[in-house]
Design a protein around this motif. Sequence first.
Motif, PDB file in Angstrom:
ATOM      1  N   LEU A 160      34.768 113.816  56.147  1.00  0.00           N
ATOM      2  CA  LEU A 160      34.285 113.304  54.867  1.00  0.00           C
ATOM      3  C   LEU A 160      33.131 114.178  54.384  1.00  0.00           C
ATOM      4  N   PRO A 161      33.419 115.345  53.839  1.00  0.00           N
ATOM      5  CA  PRO A 161      32.358 116.298  53.503  1.00  0.00           C
ATOM      6  C   PRO A 161      31.366 115.787  52.458  1.00  0.00           C
ATOM      7  N   ASP A 162      31.763 114.787  51.646  1.00  0.00           N
ATOM      8  CA  ASP A 162      30.871 114.302  50.599  1.00  0.00           C
ATOM      9  C   ASP A 162      30.099 113.052  51.018  1.00  0.00           C
ATOM     10  N   ILE A 163      30.172 112.662  52.313  1.00  0.00           N
ATOM     11  CA  ILE A 163      29.449 111.478  52.759  1.00  0.00           C
ATOM     12  C   ILE A 163      27.957 111.767  52.786  1.00  0.00           C
ATOM     13  N   LEU A 164      27.127 110.777  52.415  1.00  0.00           N
ATOM     14  CA  LEU A 164      25.681 110.959  52.407  1.00  0.00           C
ATOM     15  C   LEU A 164      25.161 111.072  53.837  1.00  0.00           C
ATOM     16  N   ASP A 165      24.261 111.986  54.042  1.00  0.00           N
ATOM     17  CA  ASP A 165      23.680 112.254  55.360  1.00  0.00           C
ATOM     18  C   ASP A 165      22.392 111.443  55.498  1.00  0.00           C
ATOM     19  N   SER A 166      22.380 110.483  56.429  1.00  0.00           N
ATOM     20  CA  SER A 166      21.183 109.675  56.643  1.00  0.00           C
ATOM     21  C   SER A 166      21.019 109.401  58.129  1.00  0.00           C
ATOM     22  N   VAL A 167      19.870 108.831  58.486  1.00  0.00           N
ATOM     23  CA  VAL A 167      19.576 108.576  59.903  1.00  0.00           C
ATOM     24  C   VAL A 167      20.639 107.692  60.516  1.00  0.00           C
ATOM     25  N   LYS A 168      21.032 106.644  59.797  1.00  0.00           N
ATOM     26  CA  LYS A 168      22.138 105.791  60.213  1.00  0.00           C
ATOM     27  C   LYS A 168      23.081 105.665  59.037  1.00  0.00           C
ATOM     28  N   THR A 169      24.353 105.906  59.262  1.00  0.00           N
ATOM     29  CA  THR A 169      25.324 105.822  58.189  1.00  0.00           C
ATOM     30  C   THR A 169      26.333 104.723  58.501  1.00  0.00           C
ATOM     31  N   TYR A 170      26.594 103.903  57.509  1.00  0.00           N
ATOM     32  CA  TYR A 170      27.582 102.832  57.653  1.00  0.00           C
ATOM     33  C   TYR A 170      28.920 103.302  57.086  1.00  0.00           C
ATOM     34  N   LEU A 171      29.972 103.057  57.843  1.00  0.00           N
ATOM     35  CA  LEU A 171      31.318 103.459  57.442  1.00  0.00           C
ATOM     36  C   LEU A 171      32.243 102.274  57.674  1.00  0.00           C
ATOM     37  N   GLU A 172      32.980 101.856  56.641  1.00  0.00           N
ATOM     38  CA  GLU A 172      33.940 100.769  56.798  1.00  0.00           C
ATOM     39  C   GLU A 172      35.345 101.341  56.832  1.00  0.00           C
ATOM     40  N   VAL A 173      36.133 100.849  57.785  1.00  0.00           N
ATOM     41  CA  VAL A 173      37.451 101.418  58.064  1.00  0.00           C
ATOM     42  C   VAL A 173      38.486 100.300  58.114  1.00  0.00           C
ATOM     43  N   GLU A 174      39.609 100.497  57.416  1.00  0.00           N
ATOM     44  CA  GLU A 174      40.722  99.540  57.460  1.00  0.00           C
ATOM     45  C   GLU A 174      41.983 100.285  57.865  1.00  0.00           C
ATOM     46  N   VAL A 175      42.707  99.749  58.849  1.00  0.00           N
ATOM     47  CA  VAL A 175      43.949 100.368  59.314  1.00  0.00           C
ATOM     48  C   VAL A 175      45.095  99.895  58.423  1.00  0.00           C
ATOM     49  N   THR A 176      45.757 100.822  57.740  1.00  0.00           N
ATOM     50  CA  THR A 176      46.846 100.474  56.828  1.00  0.00           C
ATOM     51  C   THR A 176      48.217 100.894  57.340  1.00  0.00           C
ATOM     52  N   LYS A 177      48.229 101.665  58.433  1.00  0.00           N
ATOM     53  CA  LYS A 177      49.528 102.077  58.986  1.00  0.00           C
ATOM     54  C   LYS A 177      49.375 102.422  60.456  1.00  0.00           C
ATOM     55  N   ILE A 178      50.289 101.938  61.280  1.00  0.00           N
ATOM     56  CA  ILE A 178      50.398 102.346  62.675  1.00  0.00           C
ATOM     57  C   ILE A 178      51.848 102.723  62.901  1.00  0.00           C
ATOM     58  N   ASN A 179      52.092 104.012  63.102  1.00  0.00           N
ATOM     59  CA  ASN A 179      53.457 104.524  63.202  1.00  0.00           C
ATOM     60  C   ASN A 179      54.259 104.079  61.974  1.00  0.00           C
ATOM     61  N   LYS A 180      55.331 103.311  62.146  1.00  0.00           N
ATOM     62  CA  LYS A 180      56.149 102.903  61.003  1.00  0.00           C
ATOM     63  C   LYS A 180      55.691 101.589  60.374  1.00  0.00           C
ATOM     64  N   MET A 181      54.806 100.878  61.052  1.00  0.00           N
ATOM     65  CA  MET A 181      54.307  99.612  60.512  1.00  0.00           C
ATOM     66  C   MET A 181      53.276  99.886  59.422  1.00  0.00           C
ATOM     67  N   SER A 182      53.243  99.023  58.395  1.00  0.00           N
ATOM     68  CA  SER A 182      52.308  99.247  57.285  1.00  0.00           C
ATOM     69  C   SER A 182      51.707  97.918  56.828  1.00  0.00           C
ATOM     70  N   TRP A 183      50.529  98.014  56.205  1.00  0.00           N
ATOM     71  CA  TRP A 183      49.746  96.860  55.778  1.00  0.00           C
ATOM     72  C   TRP A 183      49.673  96.822  54.262  1.00  0.00           C
ATOM     73  N   HIS A 184      49.894  95.628  53.686  1.00  0.00           N
ATOM     74  CA  HIS A 184      49.931  95.495  52.234  1.00  0.00           C
ATOM     75  C   HIS A 184      49.101  94.288  51.809  1.00  0.00           C
ATOM     76  N   LYS A 185      48.287  94.476  50.752  1.00  0.00           N
ATOM     77  CA  LYS A 185      47.487  93.390  50.187  1.00  0.00           C
ATOM     78  C   LYS A 185      47.899  93.211  48.727  1.00  0.00           C
ATOM     79  N   PHE A 186      48.171  91.973  48.353  1.00  0.00           N
ATOM     80  CA  PHE A 186      48.609  91.653  47.007  1.00  0.00           C
ATOM     81  C   PHE A 186      47.441  91.075  46.201  1.00  0.00           C
ATOM     82  N   GLU A 187      47.486  91.255  44.891  1.00  0.00           N
ATOM     83  CA  GLU A 187      46.435  90.731  44.034  1.00  0.00           C
ATOM     84  C   GLU A 187      46.325  89.213  44.137  1.00  0.00           C
ATOM     85  N   SER A 188      47.407  88.560  44.483  1.00  0.00           N
ATOM     86  CA  SER A 188      47.431  87.099  44.601  1.00  0.00           C
ATOM     87  C   SER A 188      46.622  86.590  45.787  1.00  0.00           C
TER      88      SER A 188
END
Length: 432
Positions: A160-188
Motif C-alpha cells: 500500500l504505497p499511499d498509506i500514511l506513515d505513522s508510529v502506529k497505523t490502523y488497517l482494517e481487512v475483510e476477506v472476500t474470497k478464499i480459493n473459489k468461495m466468495s463473500w457478498h454483501k447486499f444493500e438490503s
Amino acid sequence: NNRPRTHHTLQSLADIMYGYGFKVLCLIFMARGLIFISTGEKIKEDELTEDEEGIVEEDIVEEDLSDYLEEGEILYKSLWKPKDCAGPSKDGDEVTMIMEYHGKKADGTETEMEHALTTKIGRGQTIRSKGDGLFGMCLGERRRLVIPQHVLRNKYKQILPDILDSVKTYLEVEVTKINKMSWHKFESGLRMAMLEPVESEFCNRTVVYGDTLSVDYEGTLENGKVFDSSANRGTPFGPFVHGKRQIIDGYTETLEGRCLGERWRMTVPPHLAYGDDGVGDDIPGGATLTFDVRLVQLNDNLWSDEVRDRKVLGWEEIYKPEVCEEMVGFDDELYIHYDATREDKSKFGSLVDNNPPYGPFSLSDRGTFVPALDHALPGMCLGERRMVVVPPRLGWTGGHHDSIMVEMVLVKINGHDMIEQMFPEGPPKIEL
C-alpha cells in the motif's frame, strides 16, 4: 483506522477565559481529543467550530488495546465474523482481502482508501502463516490490525504505497474470497457466502424472474438451533416460482442469477425473513436467520452428478477452407462476422443486422469482450466458421440468463481478407 483528530488553538480559548477573569488550570490531552478543565467539565471538540478553534497539529486518539491479540509485532482483533465460519484460511489458500486505511493521494490530500489484495498464504508469500495477524480468517471476517512503524515501512508500504506513515497505523481487512468461495454483501443487509459455485463453463443457465425452482436447505437461529431442513422433511422445498413471493425475500434476493447446483449460506435479517412476528414457537419475532441452500431444480433440469460434470462451453467447426492461408495468433488483428441465436430463438449479430464485421481486435488486448468467443478463436483459419456455445457467465457484458449459439466467421487477419468464394450468401441453414 487512524483517526479521530483534534483541532484546538489554546491561545483563543485562553483569551476567552482571561477576558472573563477566570483562573483555570487546563490539562491538555491531545490523544484523547478532549480538554479537561480543573472543575471536572469536559469541552468536546464539536462544541466549537473550526473557525473558533483554529486548526493546529493533528493527533490520533489512542484506542484501548487490551482486547487485541498479539502475533509477532502485530496486534489484531476481529471486528465481525460470521456465525458459521467458511474456511478458515490456511497454508496454500489463495485469498482476496479488501484493505481499508488512511492514505494520501497524489495531490497530497489525506483520505480513506481501500485496496484489494489477492495472494497465496504461507511461507515466502505476502501473507505468512504467522506474524501478520491475518492467518486463519473466515470468509467475510473483518479484522483491525495495529502495525508498528518499522513493520509498515518494511512491508506494508510495498503493498500500500499511499498509506500514511505513522508510529502506529490502523488497517482494517475483510476477506472476500478464499480459493473459489466468495463473500457478498447486499444493500438490503443480507450477507451471503458462496460456498460451492458452479464454474462458468459448466453453467448452462441462470435464474431469472418466472423460473420454477426447488432448493435443499437447512435453517438455523442465531444460537445455532436448526429450526427446519429439507433433510428432516425428506424432500426439497418447492417447486415454487421465482419472484412471485412464494418464499421469503432473502431467498428471492440470493436466487437471482444462480446456476443449477450452486450452494451458498445466507444470513438473512428479520425484514427479509419473518419480521417481528416470527413463526410459531420455532422462529421468534425479530430473528436473524441463517440458511444453507443448494439450488436443485431449475425449470425442467434437476441437479445431479451428470449435470455437474457436463461442460457447456464448446465449439465445433462447420466450415474450414482446404488451404489455411492465415491462422489466428495471440497478437493478430482480427475481424469477425457472427450470427447469435438465443434460447427463445431470437437472433442478433453482424450477419443478422447487416452490419460490418466486428473489429479490429486482438486476443492480446481486450478480445471480443465475449470470453467464450475469445476461447474459440485461437487456431481458426481465415474464412473458417465455428459454432460456439456461449454460457451466460462467459457472454455479453450486461449479462444474459441463457446459453447462446453463435456462428462465428473469421473474415480478416492482419489486413488479409478472406476470399469471397469462402463465404456463401447468408448464414448456413443449420438447426439451432
